[in-house]
Design a protein around this motif. Structure first.
Motif, PDB file in Angstrom:
ATOM      1  N   PRO A  34      43.595  16.662  45.272  1.00 16.77           N
ATOM      2  CA  PRO A  34      44.942  15.736  45.212  1.00 16.77           C
ATOM      3  C   PRO A  34      44.597  15.344  43.506  1.00 16.77           C
ATOM      4  N   GLU A  35      46.362  15.510  42.675  1.00 13.98           N
ATOM      5  CA  GLU A  35      47.147  15.256  41.483  1.00 13.98           C
ATOM      6  C   GLU A  35      46.217  15.454  40.457  1.00 13.98           C
ATOM      7  N   VAL A  36      45.859  16.978  40.477  1.00 20.29           N
ATOM      8  CA  VAL A  36      45.170  18.083  39.777  1.00 20.29           C
ATOM      9  C   VAL A  36      46.602  18.097  38.250  1.00 20.29           C
ATOM     10  N   ARG A  37      46.319  17.885  37.403  1.00 25.01           N
ATOM     11  CA  ARG A  37      46.727  17.825  36.237  1.00 25.01           C
ATOM     12  C   ARG A  37      45.609  18.521  34.699  1.00 25.01           C
ATOM     13  N   GLY A  38      46.176  19.366  34.084  1.00 24.71           N
ATOM     14  CA  GLY A  38      46.456  20.208  33.357  1.00 24.71           C
ATOM     15  C   GLY A  38      46.993  20.948  31.820  1.00 24.71           C
ATOM     16  N   GLN A  39      46.657  21.289  31.120  1.00 28.48           N
ATOM     17  CA  GLN A  39      47.596  21.761  29.395  1.00 28.48           C
ATOM     18  C   GLN A  39      46.833  22.449  29.357  1.00 28.48           C
ATOM     19  N   TRP A  40      48.201  23.290  28.581  1.00 27.35           N
ATOM     20  CA  TRP A  40      48.039  24.718  28.264  1.00 27.35           C
ATOM     21  C   TRP A  40      48.843  25.170  26.898  1.00 27.35           C
ATOM     22  N   LEU A  41      48.082  26.174  26.167  1.00 29.56           N
ATOM     23  CA  LEU A  41      48.936  26.456  25.196  1.00 29.56           C
ATOM     24  C   LEU A  41      49.358  27.668  25.504  1.00 29.56           C
ATOM     25  N   ASP A  42      51.527  27.846  25.111  1.00 24.36           N
ATOM     26  CA  ASP A  42      51.895  29.197  25.468  1.00 24.36           C
ATOM     27  C   ASP A  42      51.377  29.968  24.560  1.00 24.36           C
ATOM     28  N   GLU A  43      50.894  31.367  24.194  1.00 21.69           N
ATOM     29  CA  GLU A  43      50.430  31.882  23.434  1.00 21.69           C
ATOM     30  C   GLU A  43      51.870  32.723  23.110  1.00 21.69           C
ATOM     31  N   LYS A  44      52.577  32.987  23.516  1.00 26.77           N
ATOM     32  CA  LYS A  44      54.008  33.501  23.303  1.00 26.77           C
ATOM     33  C   LYS A  44      55.160  33.032  22.507  1.00 26.77           C
ATOM     34  N   THR A  45      54.813  31.598  22.801  1.00 23.31           N
ATOM     35  CA  THR A  45      55.842  30.594  21.956  1.00 23.31           C
ATOM     36  C   THR A  45      55.027  29.860  21.301  1.00 23.31           C
ATOM     37  N   TRP A 136      60.015  34.158  35.427  1.00 21.86           N
ATOM     38  CA  TRP A 136      61.189  34.950  35.179  1.00 21.86           C
ATOM     39  C   TRP A 136      61.670  34.020  34.184  1.00 21.86           C
ATOM     40  N   GLU A 137      62.046  33.311  34.849  1.00 21.04           N
ATOM     41  CA  GLU A 137      63.082  31.838  33.946  1.00 21.04           C
ATOM     42  C   GLU A 137      62.100  30.874  33.521  1.00 21.04           C
ATOM     43  N   PHE A 138      61.056  30.845  33.853  1.00 17.53           N
ATOM     44  CA  PHE A 138      59.866  29.805  32.965  1.00 17.53           C
ATOM     45  C   PHE A 138      60.111  30.464  32.115  1.00 17.53           C
ATOM     46  N   ARG A 139      59.837  32.087  31.271  1.00 15.17           N
ATOM     47  CA  ARG A 139      59.401  32.603  30.047  1.00 15.17           C
ATOM     48  C   ARG A 139      60.754  32.252  29.316  1.00 15.17           C
ATOM     49  N   LYS A 140      61.883  32.738  29.945  1.00 17.09           N
ATOM     50  CA  LYS A 140      63.037  33.020  30.198  1.00 17.09           C
ATOM     51  C   LYS A 140      63.669  31.163  28.848  1.00 17.09           C
ATOM     52  N   GLN A 141      62.826  29.378  29.560  1.00 12.82           N
ATOM     53  CA  GLN A 141      62.961  28.879  29.177  1.00 12.82           C
ATOM     54  C   GLN A 141      62.552  27.578  28.460  1.00 12.82           C
ATOM     55  N   ASN A 143      61.312  30.203  25.765  1.00 11.30           N
ATOM     56  CA  ASN A 143      62.061  31.115  24.779  1.00 11.30           C
ATOM     57  C   ASN A 143      62.966  30.603  24.313  1.00 11.30           C
ATOM     58  N   ASN A 144      63.468  29.999  24.956  1.00  6.01           N
ATOM     59  CA  ASN A 144      65.063  28.719  24.758  1.00  6.01           C
ATOM     60  C   ASN A 144      64.338  27.328  24.062  1.00  6.01           C
ATOM     61  N   LEU A 145      63.819  27.200  24.231  1.00  8.58           N
ATOM     62  CA  LEU A 145      63.176  25.697  24.162  1.00  8.58           C
ATOM     63  C   LEU A 145      62.868  25.777  22.144  1.00  8.58           C
ATOM     64  N   LYS A 146      61.777  26.695  22.279  1.00  6.25           N
ATOM     65  CA  LYS A 146      61.068  27.242  21.639  1.00  6.25           C
ATOM     66  C   LYS A 146      62.989  27.897  20.261  1.00  6.25           C
ATOM     67  N   HIS A 147      63.262  28.488  20.394  1.00  5.45           N
ATOM     68  CA  HIS A 147      64.739  27.929  19.691  1.00  5.45           C
ATOM     69  C   HIS A 147      65.240  27.404  19.754  1.00  5.45           C
ATOM     70  N   CYS A 148      65.348  26.302  20.431  1.00  6.12           N
ATOM     71  CA  CYS A 148      66.009  25.476  20.028  1.00  6.12           C
ATOM     72  C   CYS A 148      65.271  24.281  19.539  1.00  6.12           C
ATOM     73  N   LEU A 149      63.782  24.345  19.255  1.00 11.71           N
ATOM     74  CA  LEU A 149      62.894  23.622  18.354  1.00 11.71           C
ATOM     75  C   LEU A 149      63.015  24.035  17.027  1.00 11.71           C
ATOM     76  N   GLU A 150      63.239  25.675  17.061  1.00 13.40           N
ATOM     77  CA  GLU A 150      63.131  25.996  14.969  1.00 13.40           C
ATOM     78  C   GLU A 150      64.679  25.935  14.952  1.00 13.40           C
TER      79      GLU A 150
END
Length: 181
Positions: A34-45, A136-141, A143-150
């Motif tokens: 239970p409760e498996v946690r992890g992290q990664w770097l999204d390569e596209k953003t 699809w929604e993950f990729r869209k969001q 990209n939107n987050l990256k745009h907002c941050l920039e």
């Protein structure tokens, strides 16, 4: 409540007398964590991402997300999945697992546990369309987050404090009663 028990830190209603759930709990929860946690770097953003999966089998072939709901029936729960966008959360988990471990889980499930009587519990497969829409929604969001941050521009941002007006039903219930006091 009576008739509850713990399996690897999970609280369940008794599942004997419920053949499908009894077998499911016995088979699945002996072979995972239970409760498996992890992290990664999204390569596209180039943005950091995290996941916190409710349960993952040791071979990482099955990902399970536990959800509470008023109605665990397939019809009602599908409406909740779509309204709360659980399909997006599910995809973020599986994308994270793919990035960290090299493959997505073969089986993805939601366990819907009712938080009101009769406190039923149902297991639902994550449909392929939910998986594709979530990816699809993950990729869209992302990209939107990256745009907002920039640009430091946040759509639907709040610039002023707004008054929250009570609904018609709230007003119609309380206004007459408050005048009685």
């Amino acid at each position: 409540r009576l008739n509850q028990f713990y399996v690897k830190n999970w609280l369940f209603d008794r599942v004997d007398q419920e053949e499908v759930l009894e077998k499911f709990v016995q088979e699945v929860f002996k072979d995972g964590k239970p409760e498996v946690r992890g992290q990664w770097l999204d390569e596209k953003t180039n943005l950091g991402c995290t996941y916190a999966i409710d349960f993952l089998t040791f071979d990482r072939s099955m990902q399970i997300d536990l959800k509470t709901t008023r109605d665990s029936s397939a019809y009602a729960f599908s409406k909740l999945v779509e309204r709360e966008r659980y399909y997006l959360q599910d995809s973020m988990y599986s994308i994270g697992l793919e990035k960290v471990y090299g493959k997505k889980p073969k089986t993805r499930l939601w366990i819907a546990v009712e938080n009101v009587a009769p406190y039923e519990c149902r297991v639902h497969y994550v449909d392929e369309l939910y998986q594709e829409a979530g990816d699809w929604e993950f990729r869209k969001q992302m990209n939107n987050l990256k745009h907002c941050l920039e640009k430091n521009q946040w759509p639907q941002g709040q610039n002023v404090v707004e008054s929250l007006d009570p609904s018609y039903f709230f007003k119609s219930y309380y206004e007459p009663r408050l005048n009685e006091v």
